[in-house]
Design an enzyme around this catalytic site. Structure first.
Site, mmCIF file in Angstrom:
data_model
loop_
_atom_site.group_PDB
_atom_site.id
_atom_site.type_symbol
_atom_site.label_atom_id
_atom_site.label_comp_id
_atom_site.label_asym_id
_atom_site.label_seq_id
_atom_site.Cartn_x
_atom_site.Cartn_y
_atom_site.Cartn_z
ATOM 1 N N SER A 12 44.339 -13.070 73.213
ATOM 2 C CA SER A 12 43.914 -11.916 74.394
ATOM 3 C C SER A 12 42.548 -12.198 75.026
ATOM 4 O O SER A 12 41.811 -12.962 74.364
ATOM 5 C CB SER A 12 43.635 -10.614 73.540
ATOM 6 O OG SER A 12 44.951 -10.306 72.774
HETATM 7 N N1 SAM Z 1 45.475 -11.432 68.141
HETATM 8 C C1 SAM Z 1 46.131 -12.880 68.561
HETATM 9 C C2 SAM Z 1 44.774 -13.841 68.788
HETATM 10 O O1 SAM Z 1 43.881 -13.631 68.752
HETATM 11 O O2 SAM Z 1 45.551 -14.836 69.312
HETATM 12 C C3 SAM Z 1 46.731 -12.683 69.655
HETATM 13 C C4 SAM Z 1 48.083 -11.644 69.637
HETATM 14 S S1 SAM Z 1 49.206 -11.991 70.891
HETATM 15 C C5 SAM Z 1 48.754 -11.042 72.093
HETATM 16 C C6 SAM Z 1 50.687 -10.856 70.047
HETATM 17 C C7 SAM Z 1 51.156 -11.478 68.915
HETATM 18 O O3 SAM Z 1 51.986 -10.594 67.957
HETATM 19 C C8 SAM Z 1 52.106 -12.778 69.254
HETATM 20 O O4 SAM Z 1 51.844 -14.037 68.473
HETATM 21 C C9 SAM Z 1 53.339 -12.148 68.600
HETATM 22 O O5 SAM Z 1 54.278 -13.024 68.014
HETATM 23 C C10 SAM Z 1 53.033 -11.226 67.687
HETATM 24 N N2 SAM Z 1 53.942 -10.186 67.243
HETATM 25 C C11 SAM Z 1 54.756 -9.552 68.297
HETATM 26 N N3 SAM Z 1 55.629 -8.628 67.426
HETATM 27 C C12 SAM Z 1 55.047 -8.616 66.198
HETATM 28 C C13 SAM Z 1 55.472 -8.112 64.753
HETATM 29 N N4 SAM Z 1 56.549 -7.150 64.849
HETATM 30 N N5 SAM Z 1 55.101 -8.476 63.697
HETATM 31 C C14 SAM Z 1 54.178 -9.326 63.671
HETATM 32 N N6 SAM Z 1 53.667 -9.981 64.631
HETATM 33 C C15 SAM Z 1 54.289 -9.767 65.921
#
Ligand code: SAM
Length: 222
Positions: free
Chosen positions: A70
Site C-alpha cells: 500500500s
Molecule cells: N499489508 C500489505 C503490505 O504491507 O505489503 C499489503 C497488502 S495487499 C494490499 C493485500 C493482501 O491481502 C494481498 O497480499 C492479498 O493476497 C491478501 N489477501 C486477500 N484476501 C485475503 C484473505 N482472505 N486472507 C488473507 N489475505 C488476503
C-alpha cells in the site's frame, strides 16, 4: 556493511525521512509512535528489486501475484487509526510484503498476520526475520475467518477491500478494541473504523480508499 552499502542505506534513510515529512506528517498523521515506526522501517527491502527506486514514492507498488504494497500514507493512516501501543495484540489480514507488519511491530504491537498467497507469506516472514523482528506469527489461509485460537485482539487491520465487515473479525475483537477495514465495491471502498465498547459496535467512516480485493468466505469470491 561495506561503505557502498552504507551510502545506499543513508540515501534510503533520507528518502524515508522526506516521505514521513511530506507525505505523512503534512497530511495530518501526528501520532509520534506511528511517525517513528514509518521512519524506522526500511520500506525498500519489502519491494521487488525492479521497483526499489520507487519504494518511497507516494503510491502503492506491485509485489507480485497481482498484489500491492500500500501507499505509505495509507499504511500510516491505518496504523494511527488502530491507536497502537506497546504490547497491543493485533491481527492483520493481508500480510502481502510484510511492510505493514513491520510498521506494527515497530509501534510495539505483537502481530498475528494472515496471507492467502503462500509465496508472499513466506517471503514476508523471511524479510521480517532478517530484520530481527520476532513478535509476529504468519499463517497462510483465509483471513476473513480470523484467527480464533489467538483471539481476542486489541486491534484488527484488514489491508484488502471487503464487500462487508466479516462477522468473525467483529467477534474476535476485544472489548475496547479497534478494527480498521476498507469496505465497498471492487472499484473503491470506504475505510471504516469499527470500535467495540461494552459489547456494542460503533462504526465511523474515515474516508475513501482503493484496495485490492479481500478474497474469502466472508469476502469476495475469486
Ligand atoms: N499489508 C500489505 C503490505 O504491507 O505489503 C499489503 C497488502 S495487499 C494490499 C493485500 C493482501 O491481502 C494481498 O497480499 C492479498 O493476497 C491478501 N489477501 C486477500 N484476501 C485475503 C484473505 N482472505 N486472507 C488473507 N489475505 C488476503
Amino acid at each position: 556493511m561495506s561503505s557502498k552499502n552504507s551510502d545506499k542505506e543513508k540515501y534510503y534513510a533520507r528518502l524515508r525521512h522526506q516521505m514521513v515529512e511530506t507525505q505523512i506528517r503534512n497530511r495530518g498523521v501526528t501520532n509520534p509512535v506511528v511517525l517513528k515506526a514509518m521512519r524506522n522501517v526500511p520500506r525498500h527491502l519489502f519491494v521487488p528489486e525492479s521497483v526499489r527506486s520507487q519504494a518511497y514514492d507516494d503510491h502503492p507498488l506491485p509485489i507480485g501475484h497481482g498484489q500491492t504494497i500500500s501507499q505509505p500514507y495509507m499504511v500510516a493512516f491505518m496504523t494511527e487509526a488502530l491507536a497502537p501501543r506497546t504490547g497491543m495484540k493485533v491481527l492483520e489480514i493481508g500480510t502481502g510484503s510484510g511492510y505493514q507488519t513491520a510498521v506494527l511491530l515497530e509501534a510495539g504491537a505483537e502481530v498475528y498476520s494472515i496471507e492467502r498467497v503462500q509465496e508472499l507469506a513466506e517471503k514476508a516472514k523471511k524479510q521480517l526475520e532478517a530484520l530481527g523482528y520476532s513478535r509476529f506469527y504468519i499463517r497462510v489461509g483465509d483471513g476473513t475467518l480470523g484467527w480464533p485460537e489467538a483471539a481476542p485482539f486489541d486491534g484488527i487491520i484488514v489491508t484488502a477491500g471487503a464487500p462487508e465487515i466479516p462477522q468473525p473479525l467483529v467477534n474476535q475483537l476485544a472489548d475496547g478494541g479497534r478494527l480498521v477495514i476498507p469496505v465497498g465495491d471492487r472499484m473503491g471502498q470506504d475505510l471504516l473504523l469499527v470500535e467495540k465498547r461494552e459489547g456494542q459496535v460503533f462504526i465511523q467512516n474515515l474516508g475513501g480508499c482503493v484496495f485490492v480485493k479481500l478474497i474469502g468466505k466472508h469476502g469476495w469470491s475469486q
